[in-house]
Structures are given as C-alpha cells and as structure tokens.
Design a protein around this motif. Structure first.
Motif, mmCIF file in Angstrom:
data_model
loop_
_atom_site.group_PDB
_atom_site.id
_atom_site.type_symbol
_atom_site.label_atom_id
_atom_site.label_comp_id
_atom_site.label_asym_id
_atom_site.label_seq_id
_atom_site.Cartn_x
_atom_site.Cartn_y
_atom_site.Cartn_z
ATOM 1 N N ARG A 56 0.818 -1.135 0.188
ATOM 2 C CA ARG A 56 -0.004 0.038 -0.189
ATOM 3 C C ARG A 56 0.961 1.405 -0.027
ATOM 4 O O ARG A 56 2.009 1.174 0.490
ATOM 5 N N TYR A 164 -5.906 -5.251 -7.954
ATOM 6 C CA TYR A 164 -5.427 -4.133 -7.104
ATOM 7 C C TYR A 164 -3.740 -4.509 -6.680
ATOM 8 O O TYR A 164 -3.211 -3.676 -6.245
ATOM 9 N N GLN A 202 2.823 -16.547 -0.781
ATOM 10 C CA GLN A 202 1.918 -15.509 -1.234
ATOM 11 C C GLN A 202 0.428 -16.430 -1.560
ATOM 12 O O GLN A 202 -0.497 -15.945 -1.414
ATOM 13 N N THR A 239 -0.220 -17.490 3.418
ATOM 14 C CA THR A 239 -1.717 -17.212 3.140
ATOM 15 C C THR A 239 -2.360 -17.874 2.155
ATOM 16 O O THR A 239 -1.552 -18.085 0.872
ATOM 17 N N PRO A 266 -8.096 -15.044 3.019
ATOM 18 C CA PRO A 266 -8.671 -13.935 2.432
ATOM 19 C C PRO A 266 -9.802 -13.946 1.309
ATOM 20 O O PRO A 266 -9.730 -14.667 0.429
ATOM 21 N N GLN A 268 -11.464 -10.452 0.400
ATOM 22 C CA GLN A 268 -11.520 -9.322 0.077
ATOM 23 C C GLN A 268 -12.701 -8.469 -0.134
ATOM 24 O O GLN A 268 -12.895 -7.413 0.355
ATOM 25 N N ASP A 306 -9.041 -11.454 4.881
ATOM 26 C CA ASP A 306 -8.342 -9.743 4.538
ATOM 27 C C ASP A 306 -9.696 -9.159 3.953
ATOM 28 O O ASP A 306 -10.216 -9.976 3.011
ATOM 29 N N LYS A 338 -8.172 -0.032 3.405
ATOM 30 C CA LYS A 338 -8.672 0.991 2.555
ATOM 31 C C LYS A 338 -7.939 0.610 1.238
ATOM 32 O O LYS A 338 -6.575 0.502 1.150
ATOM 33 N N SER A 340 -5.774 0.874 -1.974
ATOM 34 C CA SER A 340 -4.888 1.808 -2.217
ATOM 35 C C SER A 340 -4.295 1.459 -3.555
ATOM 36 O O SER A 340 -3.799 0.629 -4.094
HETATM 37 N N1 SAH Z 1 -0.949 -13.362 -1.091
HETATM 38 C C1 SAH Z 1 -1.994 -12.900 -0.127
HETATM 39 C C2 SAH Z 1 -1.713 -11.489 0.600
HETATM 40 C C3 SAH Z 1 -1.538 -10.373 -0.270
HETATM 41 S S1 SAH Z 1 -1.255 -9.054 0.439
HETATM 42 C C4 SAH Z 1 -3.358 -13.314 -0.590
HETATM 43 O O1 SAH Z 1 -3.344 -13.109 -1.633
HETATM 44 O O2 SAH Z 1 -4.158 -13.099 0.026
HETATM 45 C C5 SAH Z 1 -2.269 -8.936 1.975
HETATM 46 C C6 SAH Z 1 -3.535 -7.964 1.640
HETATM 47 O O3 SAH Z 1 -3.278 -6.741 1.626
HETATM 48 C C7 SAH Z 1 -4.313 -8.783 0.568
HETATM 49 O O4 SAH Z 1 -5.077 -9.916 0.921
HETATM 50 C C8 SAH Z 1 -5.215 -7.357 0.382
HETATM 51 O O5 SAH Z 1 -6.247 -7.666 1.417
HETATM 52 C C9 SAH Z 1 -4.407 -6.296 0.983
HETATM 53 N N2 SAH Z 1 -4.235 -5.628 -0.552
HETATM 54 C C10 SAH Z 1 -3.304 -5.774 -1.329
HETATM 55 N N3 SAH Z 1 -3.075 -5.015 -2.362
HETATM 56 C C11 SAH Z 1 -3.899 -3.934 -1.758
HETATM 57 C C12 SAH Z 1 -4.157 -2.620 -2.421
HETATM 58 N N4 SAH Z 1 -3.744 -2.227 -3.366
HETATM 59 N N5 SAH Z 1 -5.043 -1.784 -1.229
HETATM 60 C C13 SAH Z 1 -5.276 -2.054 -0.283
HETATM 61 N N6 SAH Z 1 -5.255 -3.429 0.161
HETATM 62 C C14 SAH Z 1 -4.328 -4.084 -0.522
#
Ligand code: SAH
Ligand code: SF4
Ligand code: F3S
Length: 445
Positions: A56, A164, A202, A239, A266, A268, A306, A338, A340
């Motif tokens: 982020r 994202y 990941q 994760t 997660p 989302q 997540d 939030k 990002s």
């Molecule tokens: N590989 C894992 C974790 C990725 S990063 C997975 O796929 O679940 C961890 C968390 O950060 C994600 O699950 C997501 O909820 C959040 N995240 C990733 N990119 C983001 C972004 N651009 N803005 C906000 N949250 C983000």
C-alpha cells in the motif's frame, strides 16, 4: 576495498508480511556468516538493511522517511541497503531519489547481498533486481537457531494477478520450493529450537511437489510429513487463496493433529461484481461453501480473512454484501484495508475511485463488525483448556505471553520458560488477548 569501510555491524529492519520477516532473518544469517554482528539499535549499525513492503502507498512512503532518519548526528549515514518489494518495484527511483542508498536488492536476489555490500563499501552503488527465484534458496546458509515459533517459506510469487495487487510484479511468478529442501529446513529449525512452524507463501496452499516416493503432493501432504518430526508440535500456514483450498487440505484439518485449528483465507469482498472486477476467482457463495466444509472438518477452527474497502466502483449496497459475508462467517480475527491504488496495476486506472471519507466510513463499520466477532470468539473460548506455546515474557513480573491453538494471544503468570508448551485454562477474554491460568504446574510451583 579498504577494510576500514567494510561494515562490522548490521541491523535488518523488515516491514510488511511474514515472508519479509523470513527474508529478513535469512539476510541476517547471510551477513552473520560473513563475520558481521547483528545489533538491535540501528544507530549502532555500520550497515542498515531496510527490507521493504510495497503493498500500500503508506508502506512506500515510510521507506523514504526511514532513509532520511538514518542520518547520524555528525551528518554521516550508515551503509544503507534497500531490500524487499519496494526495491524490486522502484529500484531505479530509489537510487535517484535517495543518493545515500548504496545497495538496492530485490526479494529474489538477496543471496547476493554480502557481495553487494562488500562492493558498495569500496564506494560503488549496487542494484540487483533479477528474479531467478530458486537460485536464492540454494545459496542461503543452513539454519542453526530458531525461536519457538519459526517461519518457513515454501512457496513464493503469485500468478493470480488480482487487479489491485503489486505482489505478482514484486515477487514474480509462482514457484514451489522442493519437498526435500523443505523437510530438511524444517528439521534444522526444530533442531535449532522451533516447536511451531508457520509455512509461508503468497499462495501457500498452491504449493505442490514430489515426495520422496515420487508422488505428487500438495500442502496437506507436506504438512503430514512435517508432522512426523517428533519435536515439532504445531504447524500453521499462511496465506491461502480460496481457489487452491483443495479437498486434501480441508480434510487435513480434521486428521492432522499438529495442524492448528486456524485458517487465514482472504476474501477481500462479499460482492460478486466487485470480486470479478478484482479478478478474484471465487464468488461470495463459493467462499462460504469452503468455510462450511472447513468447519465440518474441524468445527472449532478459527477463521481469519483480509478485506479491502473502497475498491473502485464499490457501491454502498456492494459494501453491505461484505458486511453480510462477515456476519455469516463470524471471523475470529481479520485484516482490513482501504483500497490503495498501486502504480502499474489495472485497478489504479479504473473509473470511480472512491473518496477517502467514504473509505474511512466503510473501514470503520467493517472493523466494528470484526471486533464484535473477535470478542465473541474470544469470549466463547473462556473455560476451554488448551496448550499455549510461550513466546516471550509479559510486562508484569512473572507473566508470560504465548499463543493458543486458535492463534489468540494468551497471558498468564506462573513458572514457565520461553518455548514451553503449557496447559492453560482460558479465564477472561478481551478483544485482543485472553487471560489464562496454568493448570499443569509442577506441585508447589
Ligand atoms: N498473498 C496474499 C496476501 C496479499 S497482500 C493473498 O493473496 O491473500 C495482503 C493483503 O493486502 C491482501 O489480502 C489485500 O487484502 C491487501 N491488499 C493488497 N493490495 C492492496 C491494495 N492495493 N490496497 C489495499 N489493500 C491491498
Ligand atoms: Fe496479490 Fe491476489 Fe496474488 Fe494475493 S492472490 S498476492 S492479493 S495478486
Ligand atoms: Fe509487502 Fe511484498 Fe509482502 S509487497 S506484503 S512485503 S510480498
């Protein structure tokens, strides 16, 4: 190179996910193998490695402010190396924007850190952001010491390309480390003191490999093999992605005693249009179906997730679907963010970016729901007896902190030592921790 400028002490600071913590430990091991000494205070370090996160926007800004803060009172700087995902994504920009940075090394190239530091000590600036993922692990030193709870990266990179997310660009394509290497690294960690190992990736549940009999196995098979290490008491993994939650892994939660009753999965969002725009391959319904099956295999499992609020175009009604999914799942804990916009990701240029106030409001409502469920989960644990793995001392004299099987922080006061697995009755719950009472104390203790 003059020996005067070669760093003798170092400090590694890791930001971001648990994999970065693992990478930070491996970098420290590499530097120690060169005869350098780790120091806790970065002011005292000749070399500071900032092991960065790009997930982020705030995470990236933090790196630049940290670089600024490394300046010493006399105006000099330690030798600064920037590692991790910001190094990968913005290596060139860092070199231009922060002239005091001497080394930039990406997550797949840090086995080269000692050589790069040696070169930089003689006055050059070094950048390495190649991505030959597997070469790294083979070049790392053997593991020797570990705390009671250890991390072990088994899978790295991501091919999922959620719209994202920067991870596929910073960590590269998905790879699974070979089975034999993992069994050996786990064995060494346990020999070095680990009682619990958290397998990292990941997309950790996408791990696959060939066991010693040549059979193709997935994460459940690997966990079954690791469970045979007599002194390893607990196995966790994180994760996971819903698409890779296979039958064997779900079943393992009911059959592998060492696999802890905790799943971080997660989701989302709880809305199918948003999920599709995010390029998540699951729907709200298919996610809830997995949860149902995991609960059937292991009824007491603690669930974690997540969430992203304010993804481009997210309406109030779509956000309400996320709240409904939370109500249906009853999480034991969760992370929420939030949205990002990240440079280079498809979502960053989508229409209808959501205003900051709306995101703030949604995040607050979501977190209220999570805190409610987290407290309910913890309260429902009161009266249970379970093992707690002691990780460190608490703030009060004689107090210890550790984790329950459900990953709750438990504190209690009694005789004990770091690394002990003790039997505890959970007696009082707050949203973030639980008070316990040791019930297996030696008589008179
Ligand atoms: N590989 C894992 C974790 C990725 S990063 C997975 O796929 O679940 C961890 C968390 O950060 C994600 O699950 C997501 O909820 C959040 N995240 C990733 N990119 C983001 C972004 N651009 N803005 C906000 N949250 C983000
Ligand atoms: Fe990012 Fe999605 Fe890959 Fe997770 S699955 S690392 S959120 S692209
Ligand atoms: Fe951050 Fe890279 Fe981990 S972006 S979350 S350190 S994979």
């Amino acid at each position: 190179m003059s020996s005067d400028t070669t760093p003798r002490t170092f400090h590694v600071k890791s930001f971001g996910c648990q994999m970065n913590v693992y990478d930070g430990e491996r970098m420290a091991e590499l530097l120690a193998a060169q005869g350098m000494t780790a120091v806790d205070e970065r002011e005292a370090a000749d070399l500071v490695v900032l092991n960065t996160c790009h997930i982020r926007e705030k995470a990236t800004e933090k790196v630049y402010s940290d670089i600024g803060r490394l300046r010493r009172e006399d105006g000099s700087n330690p030798l600064i190396a920037v590692a991790g995902c910001v190094a990968q994504a913005e290596g060139e920009e860092i070199m231009t924007r922060a002239p005091q940075v001497r080394v930039v090394v990406g997550p797949q190239a840090y086995h080269r850190l000692p050589d790069m530091v040696a070169a930089a000590a003689s006055g050059t600036r070094e950048t390495e952001t190649d991505m030959p993922a597997e070469a790294k692990f083979a070049a790392l030193p053997q593991r020797r010491k570990s705390g009671p709870s250890a991390f072990l990266t088994i899978q790295e990179g991501c091919d999922k390309f959620c719209t994202y997310c920067v991870v596929p660009y910073t960590r590269g394509a998905e790879i699974s480390r070979p089975y034999a290497d993992l069994v050996e690294e786990a064995r060494l960690l346990v020999e070095g003191g680990a009682r619990e190992i958290t397998l990292l990736g990941q997309n950790v549940n996408a791990w696959h490999g060939e066991d010693d009999k040549g059979r193709t196995i997935g994460l459940a098979g690997l966990a079954a093999e690791l469970a045979r290490l007599p002194d390893l008491a607990r196995i966790r993994y994180t994760t996971s992605h819903p698409a890779d939650m296979d039958d064997a892994l779900i079943e393992a939660h009911g059959t592998n005693d060492k696999l802890m009753p905790f799943l971080h999965l997660p989701v989302q969002s709880g809305n199918d249009r948003v999920l599709k725009a995010m390029n998540r391959s699951h729907s709200a319904e298919s996610y809830l179906k997995i949860i149902e099956r995991v609960r059937a295999a292991r009824p007491d499992i603690a669930l974690s997730g997540d969430f992203i609020v304010g993804f481009p175009g997210e309406t109030e009604a779509e956000f309400a679907d996320t709240l409904a999914l939370i109500d249906a799942t009853r999480y034991a804990q969760a992370f929420s963010f939030k949205y990002s916009p990240r440079p280079g990701t498809p979502a960053a240029t989508m229409d209808d970016q959501i205003a900051a106030e709306i995101m703030d409001d949604r995040l607050k409502r979501l977190q209220t729901a999570i805190t409610r469920d987290q407290l309910a989960f913890n309260r429902a644990s009161v009266g249970k007896r379970c093992q707690v793995l002691i990780e460190r001392r608490g703030r009060q004299p004689g107090q210890w902190l550790g984790k329950s099987p459900w990953l709750q922080s438990v504190h209690f006061t009694d005789e004990a030592a770091i690394g002990d697995l003790v039997e505890v009755e959970l007696i009082e719950a707050g949203p973030n921790s639980i008070a316990g009472r040791r019930i297996d104390s030696t008589p008179g203790a």
